[in-house]
Scaffold this motif. Structure first.
Motif, PDB file in Angstrom:
ATOM      1  N   ASN A  55       0.815  -1.234   0.000  1.00  0.00           N
ATOM      2  CA  ASN A  55       0.000   0.000   0.000  1.00  0.00           C
ATOM      3  C   ASN A  55       0.842   1.275   0.000  1.00  0.00           C
ATOM      4  O   ASN A  55       0.313   2.383   0.029  1.00  0.00           O
ATOM      5  N   GLY A  56       2.165   1.123  -0.026  1.00  0.00           N
ATOM      6  CA  GLY A  56       3.052   2.267  -0.202  1.00  0.00           C
ATOM      7  C   GLY A  56       3.414   3.025   1.043  1.00  0.00           C
ATOM      8  O   GLY A  56       4.100   4.058   0.963  1.00  0.00           O
ATOM      9  N   THR A  57       3.031   2.540   2.235  1.00  0.00           N
ATOM     10  CA  THR A  57       3.333   3.291   3.455  1.00  0.00           C
ATOM     11  C   THR A  57       4.775   3.089   3.929  1.00  0.00           C
ATOM     12  O   THR A  57       5.331   3.967   4.592  1.00  0.00           O
ATOM     13  N   ASP A  58       5.378   1.940   3.617  1.00  0.00           N
ATOM     14  CA  ASP A  58       6.771   1.708   4.011  1.00  0.00           C
ATOM     15  C   ASP A  58       7.697   2.165   2.889  1.00  0.00           C
ATOM     16  O   ASP A  58       8.213   1.368   2.109  1.00  0.00           O
ATOM     17  N   LYS A  59       7.911   3.453   2.814  1.00  0.00           N
ATOM     18  CA  LYS A  59       8.674   4.013   1.703  1.00  0.00           C
ATOM     19  C   LYS A  59      10.149   3.632   1.778  1.00  0.00           C
ATOM     20  O   LYS A  59      10.800   3.420   0.747  1.00  0.00           O
ATOM     21  N   LYS A  60      10.710   3.532   2.982  1.00  0.00           N
ATOM     22  CA  LYS A  60      12.109   3.121   3.101  1.00  0.00           C
ATOM     23  C   LYS A  60      12.289   1.669   2.645  1.00  0.00           C
ATOM     24  O   LYS A  60      13.280   1.329   2.001  1.00  0.00           O
ATOM     25  N   GLY A  61      11.308   0.841   2.986  1.00  0.00           N
ATOM     26  CA  GLY A  61      11.372  -0.540   2.529  1.00  0.00           C
ATOM     27  C   GLY A  61      11.293  -0.643   1.022  1.00  0.00           C
ATOM     28  O   GLY A  61      12.016  -1.416   0.396  1.00  0.00           O
ATOM     29  N   LEU A  62      10.439   0.173   0.416  1.00  0.00           N
ATOM     30  CA  LEU A  62      10.313   0.160  -1.041  1.00  0.00           C
ATOM     31  C   LEU A  62      11.581   0.672  -1.713  1.00  0.00           C
ATOM     32  O   LEU A  62      11.940   0.217  -2.803  1.00  0.00           O
ATOM     33  N   MET A  94      -5.768  -5.543  -2.755  1.00  0.00           N
ATOM     34  CA  MET A  94      -4.336  -5.573  -2.438  1.00  0.00           C
ATOM     35  C   MET A  94      -3.551  -6.389  -3.461  1.00  0.00           C
ATOM     36  O   MET A  94      -2.407  -6.049  -3.790  1.00  0.00           O
ATOM     37  N   ALA A  95      -4.147  -7.449  -3.966  1.00  0.00           N
ATOM     38  CA  ALA A  95      -3.457  -8.243  -4.992  1.00  0.00           C
ATOM     39  C   ALA A  95      -3.244  -7.420  -6.253  1.00  0.00           C
ATOM     40  O   ALA A  95      -2.171  -7.477  -6.880  1.00  0.00           O
ATOM     41  N   ASP A  96      -4.248  -6.635  -6.632  1.00  0.00           N
ATOM     42  CA  ASP A  96      -4.096  -5.755  -7.796  1.00  0.00           C
ATOM     43  C   ASP A  96      -2.976  -4.747  -7.566  1.00  0.00           C
ATOM     44  O   ASP A  96      -2.188  -4.461  -8.473  1.00  0.00           O
ATOM     45  N   ARG A  97      -2.930  -4.200  -6.364  1.00  0.00           N
ATOM     46  CA  ARG A  97      -1.888  -3.206  -6.068  1.00  0.00           C
ATOM     47  C   ARG A  97      -0.500  -3.847  -6.096  1.00  0.00           C
ATOM     48  O   ARG A  97       0.458  -3.235  -6.565  1.00  0.00           O
ATOM     49  N   PHE A  98      -0.401  -5.091  -5.615  1.00  0.00           N
ATOM     50  CA  PHE A  98       0.873  -5.813  -5.690  1.00  0.00           C
ATOM     51  C   PHE A  98       1.331  -5.944  -7.133  1.00  0.00           C
ATOM     52  O   PHE A  98       2.501  -5.690  -7.458  1.00  0.00           O
ATOM     53  N   VAL A  99       0.417  -6.332  -8.010  1.00  0.00           N
ATOM     54  CA  VAL A  99       0.771  -6.504  -9.420  1.00  0.00           C
ATOM     55  C   VAL A  99       1.111  -5.154 -10.055  1.00  0.00           C
ATOM     56  O   VAL A  99       2.051  -5.054 -10.857  1.00  0.00           O
ATOM     57  N   GLU A 100       0.376  -4.111  -9.710  1.00  0.00           N
ATOM     58  CA  GLU A 100       0.690  -2.769 -10.225  1.00  0.00           C
ATOM     59  C   GLU A 100       2.092  -2.343  -9.800  1.00  0.00           C
ATOM     60  O   GLU A 100       2.871  -1.807 -10.602  1.00  0.00           O
ATOM     61  N   LEU A 101       2.422  -2.576  -8.526  1.00  0.00           N
ATOM     62  CA  LEU A 101       3.761  -2.240  -8.031  1.00  0.00           C
ATOM     63  C   LEU A 101       4.824  -3.010  -8.806  1.00  0.00           C
ATOM     64  O   LEU A 101       5.862  -2.455  -9.187  1.00  0.00           O
ATOM     65  N   GLY A 102       4.556  -4.292  -9.051  1.00  0.00           N
ATOM     66  CA  GLY A 102       5.509  -5.109  -9.790  1.00  0.00           C
ATOM     67  C   GLY A 102       5.715  -4.643 -11.209  1.00  0.00           C
ATOM     68  O   GLY A 102       6.846  -4.613 -11.713  1.00  0.00           O
ATOM     69  N   MET A 103       4.644  -4.241 -11.855  1.00  0.00           N
ATOM     70  CA  MET A 103       4.746  -3.779 -13.234  1.00  0.00           C
ATOM     71  C   MET A 103       5.421  -2.415 -13.310  1.00  0.00           C
ATOM     72  O   MET A 103       6.234  -2.163 -14.201  1.00  0.00           O
ATOM     73  N   GLU A 104       5.116  -1.552 -12.347  1.00  0.00           N
ATOM     74  CA  GLU A 104       5.752  -0.226 -12.327  1.00  0.00           C
ATOM     75  C   GLU A 104       7.260  -0.336 -12.154  1.00  0.00           C
ATOM     76  O   GLU A 104       8.024   0.425 -12.749  1.00  0.00           O
TER      77      GLU A 104
END
Length: 381
Positions: A55-62, A94-104
């Motif tokens: 969900n993008g809240t852990d920006k340091k982790g990302l 959340m699964a859609d967001r995971f895939v979006e993050l992966g594609m981005e």
């Protein structure tokens, strides 16, 4: 003035070097020392993502993810319970967001997991009166679930953990509801349905304690049986839930070789290294196992002693030496989390413990062993 200017330049240079080493993105000359780069041409280097990453809240982790990893797997949000809590009602947010993050981020993506006894919703196996459903009903429910999930992400998810943890340590079959109702055929059906839903996706079997000789033999027997029936299976995931003194590197290597001989790729999945005492020898990774909290089982609340740090570093080095030795057989190594605070090991098998199982500290800084692993990988031909 010249002396002051020189000092100013030196100070700025020192600050630049300090900044370069502060957040895990270290440099050697002009070349970044990154884990994914060190393993390039050998195997993918992955991490499991939790809700805060997705969900993008852990920006340091990302940011650490972007720097060091090129493969991702969803820790929980693609399991059948969260995806389909009641029959026919899917929650793909959340699964859609995971895939979006992966594609981005252009990450290699693994879907985890389609069929697993532990987090399957109860309705999967029962009728309106609470009785076990017939084999035909369970087969249809499996097909509907797999077709819907795999079909939704067709062409986006690179590979799927189709079946998770169905062989016990002695090589026998786990007496799950899937097995009770369908027998061994539930594994065959799951792989067939996944292949039909996305013929181009890789399909994997995933399990823990895979260095155990009994489990090794049981998995080999199961996979051979699937292959003889023409069932598509492309890889075996060896969950890397290891401790400071188990399993032995030698037994782990035997399993890599045995699985590779089946003609499938081998993946090191769910890699973490607990430093905490186990309530009993070789706990495996069964989520159903829970032990009451006792203080002696949580000895490092204020950090690790130096001798434990040294053992931790050496143990990771031993295993990465093994992975590099067999990089021609291994397609991916995936950590189960990014930094220590992410790890499920803080809550299993004893809730409320403080563990240190990953390669990055809770403050997102790399542990000293990270550079050792990188240098070892870069030197490996």
């Amino acid at each position: 003035m010249k002396t002051f200017g020189l000092l100013k330049i030196l100070t700025l240079s020192s600050l630049f070097l300090l900044f370069s080493f502060s957040f895990g993105e270290r440099k050697y000359g002009n070349e970044e020392l990154l884990l994914k780069s060190a393993f390039e041409g050998k195997f993918l280097f992955g991490a499991a993502l939790n809700h805060r990453h997705i969900n993008g809240t852990d920006k340091k982790g990302l940011e650490l993810l972007r720097q060091h990893f090129n493969s991702i797997v969803a820790e929980n949000v693609m399991k059948s319970g969260p995806l389909q809590p009641t029959e026919g009602n899917f929650n793909f947010t959340m699964a859609d967001r995971f895939v979006e993050l992966g594609m981005e981020g252009n990450y290699h993506m693994v879907g985890h997991t389609l069929i697993w006894h532990s987090q399957a919703p109860k309705w999967f196996f029962t009728d309106d009166e609470g009785n076990d459903v017939s084999p035909e009903v369970l087969t249809q429910r499996m097909k509907d679930h797999i077709y819907t999930v795999v079909g939704r992400y067709k062409g986006k998810i690179n590979g799927w953990d189709v079946v998770n943890e169905t062989i016990l340590d002695d090589g026998s079959w786990r007496n799950s509801k899937f097995y009770q109702i369908l027998g061994e055929d539930f594994v065959k059906l799951a792989f067939q349905f996944a292949h039909e839903a996305d013929p181009d996706a890789e399909l994997y079997y995933n399990d823990y304690s895979m260095a155990n000789p009994g489990k090794r033999e049981g998995v080999v027997k199961m996979v051979k049986n699937l292959q003889e029936q023409g069932v598509p299976i492309h890889g075996i995931g060896m969950q890397g839930h290891i401790g400071l003194d188990y399993p032995t590197v030698e037994e782990f290597e035997k399993s890599i070789l045995a699985f590779s001989k089946l003609g499938v790729s081998v993946m090191i999945t769910e890699l973490d290294l607990t430093v905490l005492p186990a309530p009993r020898r070789d706990m495996g990774a069964d989520l159903a196992t829970n032990v009451e909290y006792q203080q002696y089982l949580n000895p490092f609340t204020e950090g690790l002693p130096e001798d434990v740090k040294r053992k931790f570093d050496q143990r990771y080095i031993e295993f990465f030496k093994l992975f590099l030795k067999h990089h021609d057989k291994i397609s991916r190594v995936t950590l189960w989390g990014i930094q220590d605070g992410d790890s499920w090991k803080n809550g299993w098998p004893v809730r409320g413990r403080t563990d240190y199982p990953l390669l990055f500290n809770r403050d997102y800084t790399p542990k000293p062993v990270v550079n050792e692993i990188i240098n070892m990988a870069r030197a490996h031909q």
